[in-house]
Design an enzyme around this catalytic site. Sequence first.
Site, PDB file in Angstrom:
ATOM      1  N   SER A  31       0.795  -1.237   0.000  1.00 40.30           N
ATOM      2  CA  SER A  31       0.000   0.000   0.000  1.00 40.30           C
ATOM      3  C   SER A  31       0.826   1.285   0.000  1.00 40.30           C
ATOM      4  O   SER A  31       0.492   2.225  -0.733  1.00 40.30           O
ATOM      5  CB  SER A  31      -0.977  -0.008   1.176  1.00 40.30           C
ATOM      6  N   THR A  77      -3.764  -4.945   8.313  1.00 50.98           N
ATOM      7  CA  THR A  77      -3.483  -6.114   7.491  1.00 50.98           C
ATOM      8  C   THR A  77      -3.115  -7.285   8.386  1.00 50.98           C
ATOM      9  O   THR A  77      -3.218  -7.219   9.608  1.00 50.98           O
ATOM     10  CB  THR A  77      -2.394  -5.789   6.455  1.00 50.98           C
ATOM     11  N   LYS A  81      -6.471  -8.527  11.118  1.00 53.82           N
ATOM     12  CA  LYS A  81      -7.790  -8.195  10.583  1.00 53.82           C
ATOM     13  C   LYS A  81      -8.935  -8.754  11.425  1.00 53.82           C
ATOM     14  O   LYS A  81     -10.029  -8.185  11.435  1.00 53.82           O
ATOM     15  CB  LYS A  81      -7.917  -8.686   9.145  1.00 53.82           C
ATOM     16  N   ASN A 102     -10.317  -4.171   7.690  1.00 52.57           N
ATOM     17  CA  ASN A 102      -8.998  -3.720   7.229  1.00 52.57           C
ATOM     18  C   ASN A 102      -8.830  -2.209   7.172  1.00 52.57           C
ATOM     19  O   ASN A 102      -7.853  -1.719   6.605  1.00 52.57           O
ATOM     20  CB  ASN A 102      -8.634  -4.359   5.887  1.00 52.57           C
ATOM     21  N   ASP A 118     -11.537  -5.258   1.029  1.00 49.41           N
ATOM     22  CA  ASP A 118     -11.013  -6.266   0.097  1.00 49.41           C
ATOM     23  C   ASP A 118     -12.086  -6.687  -0.904  1.00 49.41           C
ATOM     24  O   ASP A 118     -11.861  -6.708  -2.111  1.00 49.41           O
ATOM     25  CB  ASP A 118     -10.521  -7.499   0.862  1.00 49.41           C
ATOM     26  N   GLY A 142     -13.157 -20.836  -1.832  1.00 47.94           N
ATOM     27  CA  GLY A 142     -12.269 -20.397  -0.757  1.00 47.94           C
ATOM     28  C   GLY A 142     -13.010 -19.511   0.218  1.00 47.94           C
ATOM     29  O   GLY A 142     -13.551 -18.469  -0.169  1.00 47.94           O
ATOM     30  N   GLY A 144     -11.569 -18.394   3.191  1.00 44.50           N
ATOM     31  CA  GLY A 144     -10.639 -17.732   4.084  1.00 44.50           C
ATOM     32  C   GLY A 144     -10.936 -16.246   4.145  1.00 44.50           C
ATOM     33  O   GLY A 144     -12.039 -15.805   3.781  1.00 44.50           O
ATOM     34  N   GLY A 145      -9.965 -15.455   4.579  1.00 43.49           N
ATOM     35  CA  GLY A 145     -10.207 -14.027   4.781  1.00 43.49           C
ATOM     36  C   GLY A 145     -10.688 -13.306   3.541  1.00 43.49           C
ATOM     37  O   GLY A 145     -11.704 -12.602   3.566  1.00 43.49           O
ATOM     38  N   GLY A 254      -5.818 -10.534 -10.228  1.00 45.18           N
ATOM     39  CA  GLY A 254      -5.834 -10.274  -8.794  1.00 45.18           C
ATOM     40  C   GLY A 254      -5.434  -8.863  -8.423  1.00 45.18           C
ATOM     41  O   GLY A 254      -5.985  -8.281  -7.480  1.00 45.18           O
TER      42      GLY A 254
END
Length: 285
Positions: A31, A77, A81, A102, A118, A142, A144-145, A254
């Site tokens: 970032s 991050t 989170k 985040n 995100d 998926g 996950g986060g 991505g």
Amino acid sequence: MTTATPSPALRIDGNTQVIVHLGWPTHSFKSPLIYNPYFAANGINVVVVPLACATGELGTLLPSLLRVRNVLGALITMPLKVAVLDLLDDTTTAVKVAGACNAVRCDAQGRLVGEQFDGEGFVRGVARKGLRLAGARALVVGSGGVGCAIAASLAGAGVAELVLFDAEPARAQALQARLALHHPGLLTRVGSADPAGMDLVVNATPLGMHADDAFPLDVQRLPASTFVGEVVLQPAITPLLAAATALGCRTQVGLDMLFEQIPAYLEFFGLPVTTPEELRRVSQL
């Protein structure tokens, strides 16, 4: 011989406002290499500063930092989170569904307010590429986060059906329960990673980072009409995206998710907003 035009210098003085970037380790933080060149190029007296913070230190550090008068807020991050949720006074539905936050700032009453961007970055990207999300059928592989964040934002964007798949079914089931609680009108199910009949398919797993990774889903079942999105940053064109493109699918890399979410962060912190294209132009990634 031509010489490159130097980037504008980042000025720091007594009027500089600060956004702290908290996480650990900090060496992979991207970032600052996007925000700070944008601020410098546009004469915005703000700087993003990485600060190494372990999970056990967050409860002491974050409230103190946000009381500093020229600190606008914090980027949060990994691995913070989820831990940050216990410190927040107010959160959005996206945070509640994702189970992670985040971005944090203080509101006018001094309360800590959290947001999740995100998923917003992913959704903004596919919408700008012409995919109509309202009423769409989506598969998120998926839980996950990042998968939870994308699912939360897809629900907020009005998809009609959301199919969740994870190699650990309990994670997908927990996400489904949060979606049912906060989006009761949304049809959700935990199923297979079969992309047939989907308007949107999202790979929210690390599969694709390495050339010998298995596909996250059965690409032979991908209709040409399906939009395929990635969260893997490198390589930009994963085997999944290459296969989807060969089939005629529209795709999103991505890295688009990263650039698309930064305008939302700028809005959150009350700063001048720009386009993802401008951020890419000045980025030092």
